[in-house]
Scaffold this motif. Structure first.
Motif, PDB file in Angstrom:
ATOM      1  N   TYR A   1       0.955  -1.411   0.266  1.00 50.57           N
ATOM      2  CA  TYR A   1       0.214  -0.533   0.299  1.00 50.57           C
ATOM      3  C   TYR A   1       1.140   1.200   0.158  1.00 50.57           C
ATOM      4  O   TYR A   1       0.796   2.102  -0.945  1.00 50.57           O
ATOM      5  CB  TYR A   1      -1.411  -0.126   0.798  1.00 50.57           C
ATOM      6  CG  TYR A   1      -2.183   1.019   1.269  1.00 50.57           C
ATOM      7  CD1 TYR A   1      -2.944   1.103   0.615  1.00 50.57           C
ATOM      8  CD2 TYR A   1      -1.448   2.473   2.155  1.00 50.57           C
ATOM      9  CE1 TYR A   1      -3.855   1.734   0.030  1.00 50.57           C
ATOM     10  CE2 TYR A   1      -2.900   3.784   1.708  1.00 50.57           C
ATOM     11  CZ  TYR A   1      -3.954   3.176   0.525  1.00 50.57           C
ATOM     12  OH  TYR A   1      -4.914   4.261   1.188  1.00 50.57           O
TER      13      TYR A   1
ATOM     14  N   TYR B   1       1.828   1.981  -3.170  1.00 55.06           N
ATOM     15  CA  TYR B   1       1.522   2.744  -4.021  1.00 55.06           C
ATOM     16  C   TYR B   1       0.758   3.678  -3.645  1.00 55.06           C
ATOM     17  O   TYR B   1       0.799   4.983  -4.958  1.00 55.06           O
ATOM     18  CB  TYR B   1      -0.533   1.670  -4.321  1.00 55.06           C
ATOM     19  CG  TYR B   1      -1.637   2.759  -4.522  1.00 55.06           C
ATOM     20  CD1 TYR B   1      -1.970   2.725  -5.608  1.00 55.06           C
ATOM     21  CD2 TYR B   1      -2.141   3.529  -3.336  1.00 55.06           C
ATOM     22  CE1 TYR B   1      -2.432   3.806  -5.990  1.00 55.06           C
ATOM     23  CE2 TYR B   1      -3.289   4.115  -4.052  1.00 55.06           C
ATOM     24  CZ  TYR B   1      -3.415   4.552  -5.597  1.00 55.06           C
ATOM     25  OH  TYR B   1      -4.642   5.218  -5.377  1.00 55.06           O
TER      26      TYR B   1
ATOM     27  N   THR C   1       1.325   0.776  -9.538  1.00 56.06           N
ATOM     28  CA  THR C   1      -0.908   0.928  -9.577  1.00 56.06           C
ATOM     29  C   THR C   1      -1.782   0.616  -9.062  1.00 56.06           C
ATOM     30  O   THR C   1      -1.496  -0.092  -7.818  1.00 56.06           O
ATOM     31  CB  THR C   1      -1.179   0.461 -11.347  1.00 56.06           C
ATOM     32  OG1 THR C   1      -0.938  -0.290 -10.915  1.00 56.06           O
ATOM     33  CG2 THR C   1      -0.303   1.568 -12.365  1.00 56.06           C
ATOM     34  N   TRP C   2      -2.577   1.024  -8.749  1.00 60.79           N
ATOM     35  CA  TRP C   2      -3.707   0.407  -7.646  1.00 60.79           C
ATOM     36  C   TRP C   2      -4.337  -1.047  -8.651  1.00 60.79           C
ATOM     37  O   TRP C   2      -3.921  -1.951  -7.485  1.00 60.79           O
ATOM     38  CB  TRP C   2      -5.325   1.278  -7.726  1.00 60.79           C
ATOM     39  CG  TRP C   2      -6.177   1.090  -6.795  1.00 60.79           C
ATOM     40  CD1 TRP C   2      -7.466   0.682  -7.108  1.00 60.79           C
ATOM     41  CD2 TRP C   2      -5.770   0.820  -5.622  1.00 60.79           C
ATOM     42  NE1 TRP C   2      -8.062   0.079  -6.141  1.00 60.79           N
ATOM     43  CE2 TRP C   2      -7.203   0.138  -5.063  1.00 60.79           C
ATOM     44  CE3 TRP C   2      -4.981   1.464  -4.904  1.00 60.79           C
ATOM     45  CZ2 TRP C   2      -7.334   0.083  -3.826  1.00 60.79           C
ATOM     46  CZ3 TRP C   2      -5.256   0.783  -3.095  1.00 60.79           C
ATOM     47  CH2 TRP C   2      -6.231   0.402  -3.157  1.00 60.79           C
TER      48      TRP C   2
ATOM     49  N   GLU D   1     -10.059   5.666 -12.213  1.00 67.93           N
ATOM     50  CA  GLU D   1      -9.373   6.658 -10.784  1.00 67.93           C
ATOM     51  C   GLU D   1     -10.019   7.579  -9.890  1.00 67.93           C
ATOM     52  O   GLU D   1      -9.772   7.210  -8.474  1.00 67.93           O
ATOM     53  CB  GLU D   1      -8.632   8.436 -11.486  1.00 67.93           C
ATOM     54  CG  GLU D   1      -7.301   7.376 -12.465  1.00 67.93           C
ATOM     55  CD  GLU D   1      -6.427   6.676 -12.038  1.00 67.93           C
ATOM     56  OE1 GLU D   1      -5.926   6.887 -11.087  1.00 67.93           O
ATOM     57  OE2 GLU D   1      -5.881   5.947 -12.774  1.00 67.93           O
TER      58      GLU D   1
ATOM     59  N   ALA E   1     -10.364   4.462  -7.636  1.00 67.28           N
ATOM     60  CA  ALA E   1      -9.082   3.851  -6.891  1.00 67.28           C
ATOM     61  C   ALA E   1      -8.826   4.478  -6.390  1.00 67.28           C
ATOM     62  O   ALA E   1      -8.758   3.910  -4.851  1.00 67.28           O
ATOM     63  CB  ALA E   1      -7.684   4.250  -8.002  1.00 67.28           C
ATOM     64  N   LYS E   2      -9.522   5.718  -6.155  1.00 67.83           N
ATOM     65  CA  LYS E   2      -9.119   6.920  -4.995  1.00 67.83           C
ATOM     66  C   LYS E   2     -10.304   6.772  -3.860  1.00 67.83           C
ATOM     67  O   LYS E   2      -9.749   6.213  -2.573  1.00 67.83           O
ATOM     68  CB  LYS E   2      -9.493   8.044  -5.676  1.00 67.83           C
ATOM     69  CG  LYS E   2      -9.443   9.519  -3.697  1.00 67.83           C
ATOM     70  CD  LYS E   2      -9.353  10.529  -5.313  1.00 67.83           C
ATOM     71  CE  LYS E   2      -9.201  11.678  -4.151  1.00 67.83           C
ATOM     72  NZ  LYS E   2     -10.149  12.628  -3.500  1.00 67.83           N
TER      73      LYS E   2
ATOM     74  N   SER F   1      -8.655   3.071  -2.280  1.00 70.64           N
ATOM     75  CA  SER F   1      -7.882   3.695  -1.523  1.00 70.64           C
ATOM     76  C   SER F   1      -7.700   4.447  -0.504  1.00 70.64           C
ATOM     77  O   SER F   1      -7.194   3.576   0.777  1.00 70.64           O
ATOM     78  CB  SER F   1      -6.504   4.151  -2.858  1.00 70.64           C
ATOM     79  OG  SER F   1      -5.918   5.232  -1.481  1.00 70.64           O
TER      80      SER F   1
END
Length: 167
Positions: free
Chosen positions: A82, A85, A91-92, A129, A132-133, A136
């Motif tokens: 993590y 990343y 990347t994710w 994205e 992914a955000k 994350s």
């Protein structure tokens, strides 16, 4: 403390602190203290991270009549991935694939299926994205305490001030 020794052992095992970093830190403690501890002396000579992790655990276990539970190594490996990343080293999707493999082979807070579901949703969204955000941020919230602890150790090593080892 014994807990700190066990956590530091896991962080070294996961590769979040390299042998070069902990050896340099120990060398600095040796040079700055009148009588550095045997633990510091030993770690300064251990280039193999598995040996260093074992030495830290031996120290922690030697301080108790009973064994101190070792955090699951898979958990710290997920934290390490993590952080990679977050630092834009992977990347994710790469993080999720790594986390799946780690969770399949070691104990982790999340199971491989949880990471797999995140990856499936991410791929199905066209690797959005925004998704992914959001994923994350959710994982960061779950790992918040552990990531903060890992970051504390990383900062102490970066500042060459691992005073907990000099006890």
């Amino acid at each position: 403390s014994n807990k700190a020794l066990v956590v530091l052992s896991s962080i070294i095992s996961a590769g979040l602190i390299t042998p070069e970093e902990y050896i340099a830190c120990c060398d600095e403690i040796i040079l700055s203290e009148q009588e550095p501890s045997q633990l510091v002396m030993d770690l300064s000579l251990l280039r193999d991270k598995a040996d260093a992790a074992r030495r830290l655990l031996d120290e922690a276990y030697g301080n108790f009549a009973e064994k101190y539970p070792v955090p699951a190594p898979g958990f710290f490996e997920v934290c390490a991935e993590y952080l990679k990343y977050q630092s834009d080293h992977i990347t994710w999707a790469e993080f999720l694939r790594s986390a799946i493999l780690i969770a399949e082979h070691g104990q982790c807070q999340w199971g491989a299926n949880d990471f797999h579901r995140c990856l499936e949703a991410f791929v199905a969204s066209g690797e959005s994205e925004i998704l992914a955000k959001r994923q994350s941020e959710h994982l960061s919230g779950v790992l918040n305490e552990e990531l903060a602890e890992v970051e504390l150790y990383r900062q102490m090593v970066a500042q060459r001030n691992l005073t907990i080892l000099s006890c």
